[in-house]
Design a protein around this motif. Structure first.
Motif, mmCIF file in Angstrom:
data_model
loop_
_atom_site.group_PDB
_atom_site.id
_atom_site.type_symbol
_atom_site.label_atom_id
_atom_site.label_comp_id
_atom_site.label_asym_id
_atom_site.label_seq_id
_atom_site.Cartn_x
_atom_site.Cartn_y
_atom_site.Cartn_z
ATOM 1 N N ALA A 1 0.825 -1.208 0.000
ATOM 2 C CA ALA A 1 0.000 0.000 0.000
ATOM 3 C C ALA A 1 0.859 1.257 0.000
ATOM 4 O O ALA A 1 2.030 1.234 0.389
ATOM 5 C CB ALA A 1 -0.904 0.014 1.233
ATOM 6 N N ARG A 2 0.257 2.336 -0.436
ATOM 7 C CA ARG A 2 0.815 3.662 -0.170
ATOM 8 C C ARG A 2 0.518 3.979 1.284
ATOM 9 O O ARG A 2 -0.573 3.689 1.780
ATOM 10 C CB ARG A 2 0.161 4.692 -1.086
ATOM 11 N N VAL A 3 1.480 4.568 1.983
ATOM 12 C CA VAL A 3 1.334 4.816 3.411
ATOM 13 C C VAL A 3 1.455 6.309 3.679
ATOM 14 O O VAL A 3 2.340 6.983 3.138
ATOM 15 C CB VAL A 3 2.407 4.048 4.210
ATOM 16 N N GLU A 4 0.555 6.826 4.525
ATOM 17 C CA GLU A 4 0.670 8.208 4.944
ATOM 18 C C GLU A 4 0.365 8.313 6.435
ATOM 19 O O GLU A 4 -0.548 7.664 6.939
ATOM 20 C CB GLU A 4 -0.268 9.119 4.149
ATOM 21 N N ARG A 5 1.180 9.102 7.120
ATOM 22 C CA ARG A 5 0.888 9.424 8.521
ATOM 23 C C ARG A 5 0.096 10.718 8.547
ATOM 24 O O ARG A 5 0.470 11.710 7.912
ATOM 25 C CB ARG A 5 2.168 9.572 9.338
ATOM 26 N N VAL A 6 -1.026 10.704 9.283
ATOM 27 C CA VAL A 6 -1.934 11.843 9.307
ATOM 28 C C VAL A 6 -1.997 12.416 10.721
ATOM 29 O O VAL A 6 -1.727 11.713 11.698
ATOM 30 C CB VAL A 6 -3.342 11.436 8.824
ATOM 31 N N PRO A 7 -2.341 13.696 10.849
ATOM 32 C CA PRO A 7 -2.390 14.301 12.180
ATOM 33 C C PRO A 7 -3.410 13.656 13.095
ATOM 34 O O PRO A 7 -3.180 13.518 14.299
ATOM 35 C CB PRO A 7 -2.751 15.760 11.895
ATOM 36 N N ALA A 8 -4.564 13.268 12.543
ATOM 37 C CA ALA A 8 -5.622 12.709 13.397
ATOM 38 C C ALA A 8 -6.654 12.000 12.534
ATOM 39 O O ALA A 8 -6.857 12.334 11.367
ATOM 40 C CB ALA A 8 -6.303 13.812 14.212
ATOM 41 N N THR B 1 8.184 -0.021 5.450
ATOM 42 C CA THR B 1 6.749 -0.233 5.370
ATOM 43 C C THR B 1 6.199 -0.111 3.971
ATOM 44 O O THR B 1 5.239 -0.757 3.622
ATOM 45 C CB THR B 1 6.014 0.771 6.272
ATOM 46 N N SER B 2 6.766 0.737 3.137
ATOM 47 C CA SER B 2 6.199 0.914 1.804
ATOM 48 C C SER B 2 7.167 1.664 0.928
ATOM 49 O O SER B 2 7.869 2.571 1.386
ATOM 50 C CB SER B 2 4.879 1.689 1.880
ATOM 51 N N SER B 3 7.194 1.305 -0.333
ATOM 52 C CA SER B 3 8.010 2.063 -1.276
ATOM 53 C C SER B 3 7.310 3.329 -1.726
ATOM 54 O O SER B 3 7.862 4.112 -2.484
ATOM 55 C CB SER B 3 8.323 1.187 -2.498
ATOM 56 N N HIS B 4 6.057 3.537 -1.265
ATOM 57 C CA HIS B 4 5.268 4.699 -1.695
ATOM 58 C C HIS B 4 4.956 5.603 -0.504
ATOM 59 O O HIS B 4 4.004 6.353 -0.547
ATOM 60 C CB HIS B 4 3.950 4.233 -2.329
ATOM 61 N N GLU B 5 5.745 5.547 0.547
ATOM 62 C CA GLU B 5 5.356 6.237 1.774
ATOM 63 C C GLU B 5 5.399 7.753 1.604
ATOM 64 O O GLU B 5 6.321 8.318 1.029
ATOM 65 C CB GLU B 5 6.290 5.841 2.918
ATOM 66 N N SER B 6 4.375 8.423 2.133
ATOM 67 C CA SER B 6 4.363 9.867 2.247
ATOM 68 C C SER B 6 3.789 10.215 3.599
ATOM 69 O O SER B 6 3.043 9.445 4.173
ATOM 70 C CB SER B 6 3.495 10.509 1.142
ATOM 71 N N ARG B 7 4.164 11.367 4.145
ATOM 72 C CA ARG B 7 3.687 11.740 5.465
ATOM 73 C C ARG B 7 3.095 13.140 5.427
ATOM 74 O O ARG B 7 3.594 14.023 4.717
ATOM 75 C CB ARG B 7 4.823 11.688 6.498
#
Length: 227
Positions: free
Chosen positions: A71-78, A218-224
């Motif tokens: 999956a594409r992974v993103e860390r979000v504020p909430a 975790t992912s080759s597509h990670e964005s935060r």
């Protein structure tokens, strides 16, 4: 917290929710974890089959630890959750997602919950028992293929113990301004490695165990998204 040497989580959420538009959503609210702080996560699959996991904690201590390579992974504020009644709640992910959910018990979910409440921990952690429960859950819940034991995309093995289950009887979701449409099975059931996502909307309270993760990748597509 559950006892054991594996990586353990306890929480609740939407096991899976397919939409007639081809989109798919899941929601995880892990209230205890042996590898990090509590967290919330939303998994979204678009009609082309691409997954995005949005998590409120670092990927290495949340769902992407086991599923992020798919999956594409993103860390979000909430990720915000508000309960309107004991059986109705709403999940919001900033401006991206507004998701309303209504739950109800049915004879099938009551039967699965009754069984789950009487099974000892030793049964819930036994691979042979979990393998045998998958086909039974499929037949009772009519939710498509179910596996409670197997391998995640990142490699660790999982053991899933849904101790209490309810059916989703009403839902409405807006993703980036798009109405996702009626609750309906996908034309082809989706999965992430051995983890099959149900073809009917199901809510769970339960536990999950994983063998130790050997990498923080975790992912080759990670964005935060910065908080």
């Amino acid at each position: 917290m559950l006892d054991g040497d594996d990586e353990r989580f306890t929480g609740y959420g939407i096991m899976g929710m397919p939409f007639a538009s081809g989109h798919y959503l899941t929601y995880r609210d892990m209230v205890t974890s042996s590898v990090g702080p509590p967290y919330r996560a939303i998994w979204h699959r678009d009609p082309n089959g691409s997954w995005t996991i949005s998590t409120s904690q670092a990927p290495e201590v949340s769902c992407p630890r086991y599923f992020g390579s798919a999956a594409r992974v993103e860390r979000v504020p909430a990720i915000d959750v508000s309960w309107v009644t004991d059986h109705d709640f709403q999940v919001n992910l900033g401006d991206e997602l507004s998701w309303q959910i209504a739950l109800a018990a049915t004879p099938a979910t009551r039967a699965m919950t009754a069984m789950g409440s009487t099974m000892p921990t030793a049964a819930w952690t036994s691979p042979s028992v979990l393998r045998s429960m998958g086909p039974m859950a499929r037949a009772v819940l009519r939710s498509g293929r179910v596996r409670l034991y197997g391998v995640t995309p990142n490699g660790p093995r999982f053991k899933a113990a849904p101790l209490q289950i309810w059916r989703v009887v009403g839902t409405r979701a807006m993703w980036r301004g798009l109405e996702l449409g009626a609750h309906a099975p996908l034309s082809n059931q989706t999965r992430l490695a051995d983890f099959w996502l149900p073809q009917r909307g199901l809510f769970f309270i339960g536990d999950a165990r994983f063998s130790a993760a050997h990498t923080t990748t975790t992912s080759s597509h990670e964005s935060r998204i910065a908080s």
